[in-house]
Design an enzyme around this catalytic site. Sequence first.
Site, PDB file in Angstrom:
ATOM      1  N   HIS A  36       0.809  -1.214   0.000  1.00 24.47           N
ATOM      2  CA  HIS A  36       0.000   0.000   0.000  1.00 24.47           C
ATOM      3  C   HIS A  36       0.849   1.274   0.000  1.00 24.47           C
ATOM      4  CE1 HIS A  36      -3.759   1.877  -0.142  1.00 24.47           C
ATOM      5  NE2 HIS A  36      -4.397   1.182   0.775  1.00 24.47           N
ATOM      6  N   ASP A  57      -2.400   1.629  -4.923  1.00 24.05           N
ATOM      7  CA  ASP A  57      -3.684   1.929  -4.281  1.00 24.05           C
ATOM      8  C   ASP A  57      -4.727   0.940  -4.779  1.00 24.05           C
ATOM      9  OD1 ASP A  57      -4.868   2.970  -6.810  1.00 24.05           O
ATOM     10  OD2 ASP A  57      -3.462   4.624  -6.491  1.00 24.05           O
TER      11      ASP A  57
END
Length: 504
Positions: A474, A478
Amino acid sequence: MIGRRILQKRAWNTGRRWLHPYTSSSPSPFPAAEPSELCKRHFSHCVKPAFSFTNNPVNFKIPYMMINRCQFSSNAVADLPMNGMVDVPLAQTGEGIAECELLKWFVQEGDEVEEFQPLCEVQSDKATIEITSRYKGRVAHILHVPGSIVKVGETLLKMAVEDAQVPPIIPHDSGNAKQDDAKLIKDSSGGGVLSTPTVRNLAKEHGININDVQGSGKEGRVLKEDVLKFAIQKGIIKEPSVTATATADLGELSHVEKSSSQVSAQVEGKFEDTIVPLRGFQRTMVKTMSMAAKVPHFHYVEEINCDALAELKASFQTNNTEPGLKFTFLPILIKSLSMALNKYPMVNSCFNEESLEVILRGSHNIGIAMATPYGLVVPNIKNVQSLSILEITKELSRLQQLALDNKLSPTDISGGTITLSNIGAIGGKFGAPILNLPEVAIIAMGRIQKLPRFTDDGNVYPASIMTVNIGADHRVLDGATVAKFCSEWKRFIEKPELLMLHMK
């Protein structure tokens, strides 16, 4: 040339070659003369043990100097101590490798060894490697047993090279390692005791000097029983049962003793714990997963209809003309994944945490997680974007066989850009994979199963459904990017004819 080598004080190291004295029946063209002081000084300083002067002089064409002909060996004199013993260390097996596990020996003490002959097999964090000999000689002393963890640069064994006599035994005292070399000379010349590495290790465990034990074997060889008897006499071991326990790791308990101990444990209702050391790929997994656990993950789950994929695989197998080659779903999934990566290169990247940079990898080196008897390993297929499905199938088969044989090379394992974990081949609908750093994405695929699905008009039909779970870093990716990437991959799987449309 020879003159320059002498003046530069350098020993020759170009193979096993000897120059012999002048043997021609014709008289020598030069009168016999003593070697010059300059020649003597250079010879005595550099290669005195390997040179011997003869009575036949030879002209080296060195101005203002005439020297006698020399007989010499071209072995590396600098590497050969005066007593003929050399250490064979564990060489650097790959970038970043600090230690290796010793798997097995190909030689024993006393064996004659040729140059480049395999000595042992070791396993690093990345691959299994054979260590070969740089020397021709005889194995004098093996310092490690299989299962040991050896540091890079640490001595694996000692060899007697040239015509030096091999010492029959080299007592190994870890508490006084600096005196080992001196003991080698003393024991070899003084007729040290004979014993095997197993017996010496047993003596070492009880703090016994092997030289103090009277051997009862052939030619005075010290046996295991001699060490145990000596230990009992000195009060180190009080009871035979304790001795049996101390040597249990050597696997030499009798069948009767094993049976009685098992029955006793069952009667008393006691069960002992077993300590299993992690080795090889399992040790690597501890390190890599510990680092990956610190990275913020997120997972994206999707279902993919594999009806068209199943038909394509069956067609490939029906028209297969190569014996021994079996088509599966995986090569098609790998190729379709590469096609999706062309549109979303960020998924095929790695992250540099120190510089906060993302490197978009040009090659699609797709790793395949494989469960082997030696642990989890992830070899990768290089440059999938340039390979056909048939080429991918062959390369996958090659890597699978090497993984089962524990023969993967560092090149096979390094350089991956994204990983596929086909957990469905074993069982399970889906898994939650952890990143294989420095990659930023990993995909776990569940088994393909027949499930009911509805058409647009409400009719029920059976469909071959596979659940995939994409784990992503992350810090780099995304949710929207991963969702779009997965939709593109799903499109190629559900409509494999699109692969032909987009392949170059």
